[in-house]
Design a protein around this motif. Structure first.
Motif, mmCIF file in Angstrom:
data_model
loop_
_atom_site.group_PDB
_atom_site.id
_atom_site.type_symbol
_atom_site.label_atom_id
_atom_site.label_comp_id
_atom_site.label_asym_id
_atom_site.label_seq_id
_atom_site.Cartn_x
_atom_site.Cartn_y
_atom_site.Cartn_z
ATOM 1 N N LEU A 1 0.870 -1.171 0.000
ATOM 2 C CA LEU A 1 0.000 0.000 0.000
ATOM 3 C C LEU A 1 0.908 1.223 0.000
ATOM 4 O O LEU A 1 1.659 1.446 0.959
ATOM 5 C CB LEU A 1 -0.916 -0.012 1.226
ATOM 6 C CG LEU A 1 -2.005 1.056 1.316
ATOM 7 C CD1 LEU A 1 -3.135 0.576 2.238
ATOM 8 C CD2 LEU A 1 -1.497 2.386 1.839
ATOM 9 N N LEU A 2 0.852 1.990 -1.077
ATOM 10 C CA LEU A 2 1.753 3.129 -1.260
ATOM 11 C C LEU A 2 0.972 4.429 -1.174
ATOM 12 O O LEU A 2 0.021 4.640 -1.931
ATOM 13 C CB LEU A 2 2.455 3.030 -2.609
ATOM 14 C CG LEU A 2 3.355 4.200 -3.008
ATOM 15 C CD1 LEU A 2 4.565 4.290 -2.092
ATOM 16 C CD2 LEU A 2 3.797 4.075 -4.462
ATOM 17 N N LEU A 3 1.378 5.308 -0.246
ATOM 18 C CA LEU A 3 0.781 6.639 -0.172
ATOM 19 C C LEU A 3 1.345 7.498 -1.289
ATOM 20 O O LEU A 3 2.538 7.445 -1.592
ATOM 21 C CB LEU A 3 1.086 7.286 1.178
ATOM 22 C CG LEU A 3 0.526 6.588 2.419
ATOM 23 C CD1 LEU A 3 0.906 7.370 3.673
ATOM 24 C CD2 LEU A 3 -0.979 6.423 2.338
ATOM 25 N N GLU A 4 0.483 8.303 -1.901
ATOM 26 C CA GLU A 4 0.943 9.211 -2.940
ATOM 27 C C GLU A 4 1.402 10.523 -2.314
ATOM 28 O O GLU A 4 1.079 10.823 -1.157
ATOM 29 C CB GLU A 4 -0.165 9.428 -3.973
ATOM 30 C CG GLU A 4 -0.548 8.127 -4.683
ATOM 31 C CD GLU A 4 -1.590 8.317 -5.762
ATOM 32 O OE1 GLU A 4 -1.977 9.479 -6.018
ATOM 33 O OE2 GLU A 4 -2.024 7.311 -6.347
ATOM 34 N N SER A 5 2.161 11.286 -3.053
ATOM 35 C CA SER A 5 2.931 12.380 -2.460
ATOM 36 C C SER A 5 2.218 13.725 -2.456
ATOM 37 O O SER A 5 2.833 14.734 -2.146
ATOM 38 C CB SER A 5 4.258 12.524 -3.223
ATOM 39 O OG SER A 5 4.013 12.763 -4.602
ATOM 40 N N GLN A 6 0.933 13.767 -2.776
ATOM 41 C CA GLN A 6 0.268 15.071 -2.849
ATOM 42 C C GLN A 6 -0.038 15.664 -1.481
ATOM 43 O O GLN A 6 -0.208 16.864 -1.352
ATOM 44 C CB GLN A 6 -1.057 14.957 -3.630
ATOM 45 C CG GLN A 6 -0.886 14.707 -5.115
ATOM 46 C CD GLN A 6 -0.757 13.225 -5.437
ATOM 47 O OE1 GLN A 6 -0.587 12.416 -4.538
ATOM 48 N NE2 GLN A 6 -0.856 12.891 -6.697
ATOM 49 N N GLN A 7 -0.136 14.859 -0.441
ATOM 50 C CA GLN A 7 -0.599 15.368 0.843
ATOM 51 C C GLN A 7 0.407 15.062 1.955
ATOM 52 O O GLN A 7 0.996 13.984 1.985
ATOM 53 C CB GLN A 7 -1.948 14.761 1.211
ATOM 54 C CG GLN A 7 -1.942 13.250 1.426
ATOM 55 C CD GLN A 7 -2.127 12.456 0.162
ATOM 56 O OE1 GLN A 7 -3.030 12.729 -0.588
ATOM 57 N NE2 GLN A 7 -1.290 11.469 -0.073
#
Length: 436
Positions: free
Chosen positions: A81-87
Motif C-alpha cells: 500500500l503506497l501513499l501518494e505524495s500530494q498530501q
C-alpha cells in the motif's frame, strides 16, 4: 494384515483430505505488516498474507482515515500500500484492512494505527555535558541517554533500531525499540514513544575520531582511529552481526548505499562504488574531483558536488546508466543538499563568501531550473550539519544558529513555501530517526 494396512492408509488419506479442505475454507490472514520508506511516495505498508489476495478487492474495501490518495501494488502476495505524495501526513493514520482472496474468502477486518513520520533527534547541552533527546509527538522531549561527554559523531541506524554515537573517546550503540504500527485501541498513545536500551560499547579502545554511516537495513559503518596521525580503520557491523574489518583505503568519509549491498568510497582518482563483503568484488569509478553530497530516496540516485580548477562548484544528479547531469554551477560554497524521490526536486544550501557569508536555500527542478530562493537572513548554519528532507511532512531539517546566539537550534523549513519554523530547543546536532 493387508486389510489393516489398507484401512490405516485410507484413514490417513481421508484425514489429510479433511485437513486440506479445512485449510482451504479457512479465511485468509495477515502474516506480516511492516511500515517502510518508499522512493515514489512518502511512505508504504508492506503486507504478507497467508494466501494470494485479490488486489482489486482490497483496494475497493480497505479504507484510510483520514482519507489519503494511495494505490495498491503487487500481484497476489505480498502486496504494498503506497501513499501518494500530494498530501502531508500530520498524524497517525487509521488503516482498515478488508477484502477477499482469490478463492473469494473474506479477510477478517483489521484496524491498525500507522504513523510513518520520522522522529526528531537532537544533541542538547545539559549541565557540563550533552544528552541525546527525542521529540515526542506532543512536542515534549524524551531523554534517551544519560548526560555524556561531548557527542562528536551521531548516526541513527537506517532501520530505526538504534543510534550510534561517539561520546568522549568511546563509540557506543544505543538500541531502540519502536513500532510505527499498532492495533487500533490496543495501547494508549503515551506508549508509542521509542524505548531506549542500555548503551553498548562497540570498540574496546579509546578513539580520536569516528565517521559513521548506515543504510536502511540497519548496517553500520565506522571509519575510526585510536592513534594520532594513524591510518584509519574501517569497521562494518551488519544488522544482527558482529564487527567486520574492511581492507579499504579512502581519501575521505565513506557512505553506505541506502538500499544496502555497497558503499561509496572517495579516492584520489574520484568516487568509487564498492561491494560489501559477501558479494563478488566489484569497483566502479567516477573520475573527477567530486564529493558525495546526499542520496535521493530512489535507489541509485544521488547528488554530487564537483570542484572545478577555477574554484567554481557544481551540483550534479547521478542516475544508474547515465552520465552525471549538472543542475547548478556557481562560486558559492555548497554546505548541504537534499532531494525528493529520484531528483524531481533538489534543495541546495549555499554560502556566499563575497557577501559576508550570506546563506541561501535554493530549490531546483529536475532539469536544474531555479524554482525558489530563500535568504536565511539572521541565521548561520552549524558547521557540518546536513540538510535532511522528510517526505511525510514535506519539510527540511537544518541546524542553524541565530546571529548572536550561544547555541544552534533545529529549524524546520516547509518544502513548498521555504518558510522557516525554529524550534525553541538548544541543539548542537539535529537528525531524523526513521520509524520501524
Amino acid at each position: 494384515m493387508t486389510r489393516r494396512w489398507v484401512l490405516l492408509l485410507g484413514g490417513g488419506l481421508a484425514l489429510a483430505l479433511l485437513q486440506q479442505q479445512l485449510l482451504l475454507r479457512r479465511p485468509p490472514r495477515v502474516l506480516e505488516l511492516r511500515s517502510s520508506s518508499a522512493s515514489s511516495g512518502p511512505a508504504a505498508l508492506d503486507l504478507l498474507f497467508s494466501r494470494p489476495m485479490a488486489r482489486a478487492s482490497l483496494a475497493a474495501q480497505s479504507q484510510l482515515d483520514p482519507r489519503m490518495a494511495h494505490q495498491w501494488l503487487g500481484e497476489g502476495n505480498p502486496l504494498r500500500l503506497l501513499l501518494e505524495s500530494q498530501q502531508p501526513i500530520v498524524g497517525p493514520i487509521q488503516v482498515l484492512l478488508r477484502g477477499r482472496d482469490r478463492r473469494g474468502l473474506a479477510l477478517t477486518p483489521q484496524r491498525w494505527l500507522w504513523d510513518p513520520r520520522p522522529w526528531l533527534l537532537v544533541v542538547t547541552p545539559v549541565g557540563n555535558g550533552e544528552q541525546l533527546q527525542l521529540q515526542r509527538r506532543d512536542g515534549r522531549w524524551l531523554p534517551l541517554t544519560p548526560v555524556l561527554q561531548r557527542i562528536t559523531a551521531l548516526r541513527p541506524l537506517g532501520d530505526g533500531s538504534g543510534v550510534a554515537l561517539m561520546a568522549g573517546d568511546r563509540l557506543w550503540l544505543l538500541p531502540l525499540r519502536q513500532s510505527a504500527l499498532r492495533p487500533a485501541g490496543q495501547r494508549p498513545a503515551s506508549s508509542v514513544d521509542p524505548e531506549a536500551g542500555a548503551l553498548r560499547a562497540l570498540l574496546p579502545e579509546p578513539l580520536l575520531f569516528a565517521h559513521l554511516s548506515s543504510n536502511r537495513r540497519g548496517d553500520l559503518l565506522a571509519q575510526w582511529s585510536s592513534r594520532a596521525l594513524g591510518r584509519a580503520t574501517t569497521s562494518l557491523w551488519p544488522r544482527g552481526g558482529g564487527e567486520q574489518r574492511l581492507a579499504l583505503e579512502a581519501s575521505g568519509p565513506m557512505q553506505l548505499l541506502p538500499e544496502g549491498g555497497g558503499l561509496v568510497v572517495p579516492e584520489l582518482e574520484g568516487l568509487s562504488l564498492r561491494q560489501l563483503p559477501g558479494r563478488p568484488p566489484r569497483r566502479q569509478l567516477l573520475p573527477g574531483s567530486r564529493d558525495l553530497s546526499s542520496f535521493c530516496p530512489r535507489g541509485g540516485r544521488a547528488l554530487l558536488v564537483r570542484h572545478w580548477p577555477d574554484y567554481r562548484r557544481s551540483l550534479e544528479l547521478v542516475e544508474p546508466g547515465q552520465p552525471p547531469r549538472t543542475l547548478w554551477v556557481g562560486e558559492e560554497a555548497v554546505l548541504g543538499s537534499a532531494c525528493k524521490r529520484g531528483g524531481e526536486r533538489s534543495w541546495l544550501l549555499l554560502s556566499d563568501w563575497r557577501s559576508s557569508a550570506r546563506t541561501d536555500l535554493l530549490e531546483l527542478s529536475r532539469s536544474g531550473q531555479p524554482l525558489r530562493r530563500r535568504s536565511l537572513v539572521g541565521w548561520e548554519p552549524e558547521p557540518g550539519s546536513p540538510v535532511l528532507y522528510d517526505p511525510t511532512r514535506r519539510q527540511l531539517l537544518l541546524t542553524l544558529r541565530a546571529r548572536g546566539s550561544r547555541e544552534p537550534q533545529p529549524v524546520l523549513i516547509d518544502a513548498g513555501s521555504l518558510q522557516l519554523r525554529a524550534l525553541p530547543k538548544p541543539a548542537r546536532q539535529a537528525l531524523w530517526l526513521a520509524p520501524s
